[in-house]
Design a protein around this motif. Structure first.
Motif, PDB file in Angstrom:
ATOM      1  N   GLY A   3     -24.310  31.362  17.895  1.00 30.59           N
ATOM      2  CA  GLY A   3     -23.553  31.633  16.673  1.00 30.59           C
ATOM      3  C   GLY A   3     -24.044  30.768  15.529  1.00 30.59           C
ATOM      4  N   LYS A   4     -23.642  31.129  14.300  1.00 23.56           N
ATOM      5  CA  LYS A   4     -24.047  30.353  13.128  1.00 23.56           C
ATOM      6  C   LYS A   4     -23.079  29.194  12.915  1.00 23.56           C
ATOM      7  N   ASP A   5     -23.633  28.009  12.662  1.00 20.84           N
ATOM      8  CA  ASP A   5     -22.817  26.856  12.313  1.00 20.84           C
ATOM      9  C   ASP A   5     -22.740  26.741  10.797  1.00 20.84           C
ATOM     10  N   LEU A   6     -21.739  26.012  10.344  1.00 21.10           N
ATOM     11  CA  LEU A   6     -21.554  25.771   8.917  1.00 21.10           C
ATOM     12  C   LEU A   6     -21.701  24.291   8.617  1.00 21.10           C
ATOM     13  N   LEU A   7     -22.160  23.999   7.424  1.00 26.89           N
ATOM     14  CA  LEU A   7     -22.119  22.643   6.888  1.00 26.89           C
ATOM     15  C   LEU A   7     -21.237  22.669   5.658  1.00 26.89           C
ATOM     16  N   CYS A   8     -20.328  21.712   5.554  1.00 27.23           N
ATOM     17  CA  CYS A   8     -19.527  21.628   4.342  1.00 27.23           C
ATOM     18  C   CYS A   8     -19.520  20.181   3.852  1.00 27.23           C
ATOM     19  N   VAL A   9     -19.508  20.034   2.551  1.00 24.01           N
ATOM     20  CA  VAL A   9     -19.545  18.714   1.923  1.00 24.01           C
ATOM     21  C   VAL A   9     -18.223  18.475   1.225  1.00 24.01           C
ATOM     22  N   GLU A  10     -17.555  17.419   1.624  1.00 27.02           N
ATOM     23  CA  GLU A  10     -16.262  17.031   1.063  1.00 27.02           C
ATOM     24  C   GLU A  10     -16.492  15.917   0.061  1.00 27.02           C
ATOM     25  N   SER A  11     -15.932  16.072  -1.140  1.00 30.24           N
ATOM     26  CA  SER A  11     -16.142  15.082  -2.211  1.00 30.24           C
ATOM     27  C   SER A  11     -14.800  14.609  -2.745  1.00 30.24           C
ATOM     28  N   PRO A  12     -14.138  13.677  -2.040  1.00 21.76           N
ATOM     29  CA  PRO A  12     -12.864  13.152  -2.554  1.00 21.76           C
ATOM     30  C   PRO A  12     -13.077  12.380  -3.846  1.00 21.76           C
ATOM     31  N   LYS A  13     -12.066  12.406  -4.729  1.00 26.12           N
ATOM     32  CA  LYS A  13     -12.182  11.732  -6.021  1.00 26.12           C
ATOM     33  C   LYS A  13     -12.189  10.222  -5.842  1.00 26.12           C
ATOM     34  N   SER A  14     -13.065   9.568  -6.588  1.00 22.96           N
ATOM     35  CA  SER A  14     -13.134   8.105  -6.573  1.00 22.96           C
ATOM     36  C   SER A  14     -13.356   7.611  -7.989  1.00 22.96           C
ATOM     37  N   LYS A  15     -12.603   6.603  -8.401  1.00 25.06           N
ATOM     38  CA  LYS A  15     -12.752   6.054  -9.747  1.00 25.06           C
ATOM     39  C   LYS A  15     -13.875   5.024  -9.829  1.00 25.06           C
ATOM     40  N   ILE A  16     -14.408   4.613  -8.665  1.00 28.66           N
ATOM     41  CA  ILE A  16     -15.434   3.563  -8.654  1.00 28.66           C
ATOM     42  C   ILE A  16     -16.798   4.133  -8.284  1.00 28.66           C
ATOM     43  N   LEU A  17     -16.891   4.805  -7.132  1.00 27.03           N
ATOM     44  CA  LEU A  17     -18.171   5.290  -6.649  1.00 27.03           C
ATOM     45  C   LEU A  17     -17.982   6.672  -6.037  1.00 27.03           C
ATOM     46  N   PRO A  18     -18.795   7.645  -6.442  1.00 25.55           N
ATOM     47  CA  PRO A  18     -18.673   8.972  -5.832  1.00 25.55           C
ATOM     48  C   PRO A  18     -18.860   8.913  -4.315  1.00 25.55           C
ATOM     49  N   ILE A  19     -18.002   9.607  -3.588  1.00 23.64           N
ATOM     50  CA  ILE A  19     -18.037   9.592  -2.131  1.00 23.64           C
ATOM     51  C   ILE A  19     -18.219  11.020  -1.631  1.00 23.64           C
ATOM     52  N   GLU A  20     -19.063  11.179  -0.637  1.00 21.12           N
ATOM     53  CA  GLU A  20     -19.237  12.484  -0.018  1.00 21.12           C
ATOM     54  C   GLU A  20     -19.226  12.328   1.497  1.00 21.12           C
ATOM     55  N   LYS A  21     -18.629  13.299   2.157  1.00 21.48           N
ATOM     56  CA  LYS A  21     -18.662  13.350   3.606  1.00 21.48           C
ATOM     57  C   LYS A  21     -19.183  14.719   4.017  1.00 21.48           C
ATOM     58  N   ARG A  22     -20.178  14.705   4.886  1.00 25.09           N
ATOM     59  CA  ARG A  22     -20.852  15.937   5.312  1.00 25.09           C
ATOM     60  C   ARG A  22     -20.359  16.310   6.714  1.00 25.09           C
TER      61      ARG A  22
END
Length: 465
Positions: A39-58
């Motif tokens: 089956g096909k897998d998915l990748l999603c990138v989560e970008s919670p708001k940060s006032k200091i440093l941009p954060i991403e979780k893959r």
């Protein structure tokens, strides 16, 4: 309760459902390739708001659809989670299943969470998916993928912080509803359903769609304002203009419920193949929430005719004429299947030929060269024989008539040259179908004919049983 068995067994629809849910949650979503089970897998990138440093979780997302088999997801179908996450540079693993994970899978996910500081591993089961879909914005997704089970409850109405504003879900649509004064939404439901039915009856090419976005009711003056978007593929051009859509929906008229209606129409090109495509994307709502709440018209788009001229819209008239020909031929074909009717001849309206008279002073030559029927410039004609006039009368009483769209049935006797007194003239009927060209251009007039042909055909199909 949503029935995941409505989704195909191959898992493709389930994967598309999860993609839509993640996108609806504000994540960037991509296909990553095939997983361990093909089956096909998915990748999603989560970008919670940060006032200091941009954060991403893959996140690496695996989708397992075992609702038809009614079994849990076994450990053998998951694969080596840590290696898969390293391979895709992911710091999160999400298992999504239409049933539930086995106990060994749950234990494995918990072990990863306890051993690793960098990798998170969680699962969503069918109950979690239903909770995620049971929100005003996400319920339209549920209605698209679960057309049967999602509509067992009928309408879904969600209150907002304002007592005169709501969000409603019905028939796969996400609609903002506002009253000028009153605090009751239920009184509008039947009227809204009728307008949605009218929208869905508009004949459109494949991948073109009309989406209602909001309804404002001025309960002081008894008038509705509908906000409607027409979406068409980017590589094509609009099939209908703003004014055509308004006319088809009854703009500027008092409709059957005694209320005055106006329609605010926007037209947008869309790329349905984009990873960020959503037919109910927040960009269609967020900029206009003030207009939806107070009944103001949205900012007008570029002039309709400039859009169409810039994109050579007139070149598409041939396509529209083909649709018109097909709708008339379908009407004639259905009419000829009636057991009491024998069609002799039929002729569609040919008002488009009017333009030909502008290029010649010899109108007789124009008529003969182009085989133009003068009688059928603004009407279509079906000539037929009848074996049971009572049945014909019964049918004709059921057909729709209005000031703008109407028909006329005539019975005539055909006399041939040199007929003697003993010969009986043949009886034939003429069915003339017409549309009043009041305030219409040739595109809108052809659309009116096509719409009327389709209405007549539907009644004949029902009559035939």
């Amino acid at each position: 309760m949503l029935d995941f068995k409505e989704l195909n067994t191959d898992g493709n629809e389930f994967e598309l459902l999860i993609r839509e849910i993640l996108f609806n949650m504000g994540m960037r979503v991509y296909w990553s390739g095939k997983g361990p089970d093909g089956g096909k897998d998915l990748l999603c990138v989560e970008s919670p708001k940060s006032k200091i440093l941009p954060i991403e979780k893959r996140w690496l997302v695996q989708c397992k659809h075992y609702a038809h088999a009614e079994r849990a997801v076994p450990i053998s179908d998951v694969g080596d989670i840590i290696d898969l996450c390293i391979q895709h540079d992911a710091t999160g693993y999400l298992l999504v299943c239409s049933t539930y994970p086995s106990s060994t899978v749950v234990n494995k996910l918990e072990a990863i969470n306890s051993r690793s500081n960098n990798l998170s591993a969680i699962f969503w089961d069918s109950a979690m998916l239903e909770r995620l879909l049971s929100t005003p914005k996400a319920w339209t997704i549920a209605q698209r993928f679960f057309p049967v089970s999602s509509n067992l409850d009928g309408w879904r109405i969600y209150a907002t912080e304002n007592p005169n504003r709501w969000i409603i879900n019905i028939m796969g649509y996400y609609i903002h509803l506002s009253n000028r004064i009153g605090s009751y939404a239920e009184v509008h439901l039947e009227s809204i359903k009728k307008r949605i039915n009218a929208i869905e009856k508009i004949s459109m090419p494949e991948f073109h769609s009309i989406r209602p976005r909001a309804v404002y009711y001025d309960d002081k003056n008894g008038s509705y304002t509908w906000y409607v978007d027409y979406l068409y593929p980017t590589k094509e051009i609009p099939y209908l203009s703003h004014e055509s859509i308004k006319r088809l929906l009854g703009h500027g008229n008092v409709l059957e419920d005694g209320q005055y209606y106006s329609f605010d129409v926007h037209i947008y090109p869309v790329n349905s193949g984009s990873d960020h495509y959503d037919i109910d994307h927040y960009d269609y709502y967020q900029p206009y929430l003030g207009s939806f709440a107070w009944g103001y018209h949205r900012k007008e788009q570029i002039n309709t005719y400039e859009i169409y001229e810039n994109e050579n819209w007139e070149l598409e008239l041939g396509q529209r004429e083909r649709v018109a020909i097909e709708s008339f031929e379908s009407l004639v074909s259905n009419f000829s299947t009636l057991d009491f009717v024998e069609v002799i001849r039929s002729e569609n309206s040919n008002f488009e030929a009017i333009d030909l008279f502008n290029y010649s002073d010899d109108w007789e030559q124009v008529i003969s060269t182009n085989s133009i029927s003068q009688e059928q410039l603004f009407s279509a004609l079906i000539i037929f024989r009848v074996t049971d006039e009572n049945k014909l009368d019964n049918l004709m009483r059921k057909l729709p008539l209005s000031v703008l769209k109407y028909f006329r049935i005539s019975k005539r006797y055909v006399y041939l040259p040199d007929m003697n007194e003993k010969e009986t003239p043949e009886e034939v009927f003429d069915w003339e179908i017409a549309v009043l060209p009041h305030g219409s251009d040739k595109v809108n007039l052809r659309l009116m004919f096509t719409e009327y042909f389709n209405e007549l055909r539907e009644i004949i199909e029902k009559f035939r049983g």
